[in-house]
Design a protein around this motif. Structure first.
Motif, mmCIF file in Angstrom:
data_model
loop_
_atom_site.group_PDB
_atom_site.id
_atom_site.type_symbol
_atom_site.label_atom_id
_atom_site.label_comp_id
_atom_site.label_asym_id
_atom_site.label_seq_id
_atom_site.Cartn_x
_atom_site.Cartn_y
_atom_site.Cartn_z
ATOM 1 N N LYS A 154 0.859 -1.185 0.000
ATOM 2 C CA LYS A 154 0.000 0.000 0.000
ATOM 3 C C LYS A 154 0.898 1.239 0.000
ATOM 4 O O LYS A 154 1.382 1.652 1.045
ATOM 5 N N HIS A 155 1.101 1.801 -1.185
ATOM 6 C CA HIS A 155 1.899 3.008 -1.320
ATOM 7 C C HIS A 155 1.068 4.064 -2.038
ATOM 8 O O HIS A 155 -0.078 3.805 -2.445
ATOM 9 N N VAL A 156 1.624 5.238 -2.193
ATOM 10 C CA VAL A 156 0.843 6.365 -2.693
ATOM 11 C C VAL A 156 0.228 6.077 -4.053
ATOM 12 O O VAL A 156 -0.916 6.490 -4.336
ATOM 13 N N GLU A 157 0.935 5.371 -4.937
ATOM 14 C CA GLU A 157 0.386 5.105 -6.270
ATOM 15 C C GLU A 157 -0.831 4.193 -6.221
ATOM 16 O O GLU A 157 -1.704 4.273 -7.092
ATOM 17 N N VAL A 158 -0.911 3.328 -5.218
ATOM 18 C CA VAL A 158 -2.102 2.496 -5.053
ATOM 19 C C VAL A 158 -3.309 3.373 -4.745
ATOM 20 O O VAL A 158 -4.396 3.188 -5.317
ATOM 21 N N TYR A 159 -3.124 4.333 -3.861
ATOM 22 C CA TYR A 159 -4.224 5.227 -3.498
ATOM 23 C C TYR A 159 -4.612 6.120 -4.681
ATOM 24 O O TYR A 159 -5.803 6.327 -4.948
ATOM 25 N N ARG A 160 -3.638 6.640 -5.373
ATOM 26 C CA ARG A 160 -3.936 7.466 -6.543
ATOM 27 C C ARG A 160 -4.638 6.658 -7.616
ATOM 28 O O ARG A 160 -5.591 7.128 -8.253
ATOM 29 N N GLY A 161 -4.174 5.426 -7.824
ATOM 30 C CA GLY A 161 -4.787 4.574 -8.831
ATOM 31 C C GLY A 161 -6.215 4.215 -8.487
ATOM 32 O O GLY A 161 -7.093 4.189 -9.370
ATOM 33 N N LEU A 162 -6.473 3.946 -7.209
ATOM 34 C CA LEU A 162 -7.830 3.627 -6.776
ATOM 35 C C LEU A 162 -8.757 4.821 -6.958
ATOM 36 O O LEU A 162 -9.886 4.682 -7.453
ATOM 37 N N ALA A 163 -8.261 6.000 -6.583
ATOM 38 C CA ALA A 163 -9.074 7.212 -6.745
ATOM 39 C C ALA A 163 -9.385 7.465 -8.213
ATOM 40 O O ALA A 163 -10.515 7.814 -8.572
ATOM 41 N N SER A 164 -8.405 7.264 -9.077
ATOM 42 C CA SER A 164 -8.597 7.492 -10.503
ATOM 43 C C SER A 164 -9.548 6.466 -11.107
ATOM 44 O O SER A 164 -10.482 6.812 -11.841
ATOM 45 N N ALA A 165 -9.330 5.191 -10.795
ATOM 46 C CA ALA A 165 -10.139 4.122 -11.387
ATOM 47 C C ALA A 165 -11.588 4.183 -10.941
ATOM 48 O O ALA A 165 -12.497 3.858 -11.716
ATOM 49 N N ARG A 166 -11.825 4.622 -9.718
ATOM 50 C CA ARG A 166 -13.191 4.655 -9.183
ATOM 51 C C ARG A 166 -13.765 6.069 -9.159
ATOM 52 O O ARG A 166 -14.821 6.299 -8.600
ATOM 53 N N MET A 167 -13.048 7.000 -9.761
ATOM 54 C CA MET A 167 -13.491 8.399 -9.850
ATOM 55 C C MET A 167 -13.857 8.967 -8.477
ATOM 56 O O MET A 167 -14.906 9.570 -8.281
ATOM 57 N N LEU A 168 -12.957 8.740 -7.527
ATOM 58 C CA LEU A 168 -13.150 9.257 -6.175
ATOM 59 C C LEU A 168 -12.528 10.640 -6.068
ATOM 60 O O LEU A 168 -11.437 10.874 -6.573
#
Length: 230
Positions: A154-168
């Motif tokens: 769990k690093h910053v790119e995981v969080y950014r990727g999740l936000a981008s993929a799920r439009m959060l």
């Protein structure tokens, strides 16, 4: 302040259920068993921590890696490979982990019921995919989550990727967990808010410094307290 309609991303191990305390019980039994003739208990633990740290980088997390670390520590201390009987004893000591026993933290089930009635809940956990999925299934709380994500780290790119993929929208998304290293710091670096719920048994490798002046990190004393804010 009560916040409505938020996306809440929750950690699993040591946030929803006890995890590291089970590892610690195994380590205590292991240290009793190995009983090095010249090294103090703390010195043996330090050797094991160093081995775990290196193996986490090379092999990831989970019971299989932990058992490998216990075996490697044995070989380092005894200066020989473990026998079949000794390997079996190490596995016996780690039976609770191998059987994927799950102990929900008090208040989790009812708190998730209430949070899920007014917020979107997602689960984000790291480790061996099959092992984490078995724990999630055994926990009895998987139905609360719109999505479950199991990642190696769990690093910053995981969080950014999740936000981008799920439009959060990061500014209205909250990461909730016990680990400064894996939950709080990378979520904040991705622009999300965070809720830090310390667990006295958090793995030493998950410790990290937090910015005490960061007003977008909410620190709570227990999981139950989430309903006062969300």
């Amino acid at each position: 302040m009560r916040l409505n309609g938020q996306v809440l991303i929750l950690d699993a191990d040591d946030t929803l259920w006890e995890n590291n305390v089970i590892f610690e019980r195994v380590i205590d039994d292991y240290l009793d068993w190995i009983a090095h003739p010249t090294l103090e208990r703390a010195a043996v633990r330090e050797i094991l921590d160093d081995i775990e740290r290196a193996n986490a980088v090379s092999h990831g997390y989970g019971t299989k890696v932990f058992l490998h670390s216990l075996g490697e520590c044995f070989e380092k201390l005894r200066e020989r490979p473990a026998t079949a009987a000794e390997r079996a004893r190490i596995e016996e000591l780690a039976a609770a982990l191998i059987n994927h026993e799950v102990e929900l933290i008090p208040g989790v089930a009812e708190t998730l019921d209430e949070l899920g009635s007014r917020h979107e809940l997602m689960l984000l956990t790291k480790g061996d995919r099959e092992e984490q999925q078995r724990k999630i299934d055994a926990s009895g709380v998987a139905h609360h989550f719109r999505e479950v994500h199991i990642v190696p780290e769990k690093h910053v790119e995981v969080y950014r990727g999740l936000a981008s993929a799920r439009m959060l929208a990061p500014e209205s998304t909250w990461m909730i967990g016990n680990s400064p290293k894996s939950d709080i710091r990378p979520a904040r670096a991705a622009g999300m808010n965070a809720v830090f719920i310390p667990n006295a048994n958090t793995w030493v490798l998950e410790h990290d410094e937090l910015d005490e002046t960061d007003d977008r990190v909410l620190t709570l004393g227990s999981f139950r307290e989430l309903v006062r804010h969300f």
